[in-house]
Design a protein around this motif. Structure first.
Motif, PDB file in Angstrom:
ATOM      1  N   ASP A   1      16.884  22.052  69.165  1.00 36.66           N
ATOM      2  CA  ASP A   1      18.270  22.508  69.274  1.00 36.66           C
ATOM      3  C   ASP A   1      18.607  22.885  70.716  1.00 36.66           C
ATOM      4  N   GLY A   2      17.671  23.553  71.379  1.00 37.71           N
ATOM      5  CA  GLY A   2      17.891  23.945  72.773  1.00 37.71           C
ATOM      6  C   GLY A   2      17.990  22.738  73.690  1.00 37.71           C
ATOM      7  N   LEU A   3      17.143  21.751  73.464  1.00 37.61           N
ATOM      8  CA  LEU A   3      17.190  20.536  74.271  1.00 37.61           C
ATOM      9  C   LEU A   3      18.497  19.789  74.040  1.00 37.61           C
ATOM     10  N   LEU A   4      18.913  19.661  72.802  1.00 46.63           N
ATOM     11  CA  LEU A   4      20.167  18.987  72.481  1.00 46.63           C
ATOM     12  C   LEU A   4      21.339  19.701  73.136  1.00 46.63           C
TER      13      LEU A   4
ATOM     14  N   ALA B   1       9.807  26.871  65.272  1.00 47.93           N
ATOM     15  CA  ALA B   1       9.804  26.831  66.742  1.00 47.93           C
ATOM     16  C   ALA B   1      10.184  25.435  67.244  1.00 47.93           C
ATOM     17  N   ALA B   2       9.708  24.394  66.564  1.00 47.30           N
ATOM     18  CA  ALA B   2      10.036  23.022  66.972  1.00 47.30           C
ATOM     19  C   ALA B   2      11.524  22.751  66.794  1.00 47.30           C
TER      20      ALA B   2
END
Length: 80
Positions: free
Chosen positions: A16-19, A10-11
């Motif tokens: 990845d989503g933030l990047l 999950a982390a």
């Protein structure tokens, strides 16, 4: 799969989503290093702000920041 594996997965997905969001939005980031009162700029923030260096003092950061943002930055990071 253990709980630790699930949390790690999950982390990684969150990172990845933030990047992806940062890259898609053309956004740079910076981190304030309180111990030496400097700002560490991401590569994109450095390019956007026009800095040749990746770590700058508060004075340098204020000089690089957009004029409309300087007052708010000064109040958040008062000079000592």
């Amino acid at each position: 799969m253990t709980e630790q594996d699930t949390l790690s997965s999950a982390a990684i997905e969150a990172d990845d989503g933030l990047l992806f969001a940062l890259e898609s939005g053309g956004i740079g980031t910076w981190h304030y290093l309180g111990a030496d009162r400097t700002f560490r700029l991401s590569d994109r923030a450095r390019r956007l702000m026009g800095s040749a260096r990746g770590q700058v003092s508060l004075e340098e950061f204020l000089g690089l920041a957009h004029p409309d943002c300087r007052k708010e930055i000064e109040s958040a990071f008062p000079r000592i």
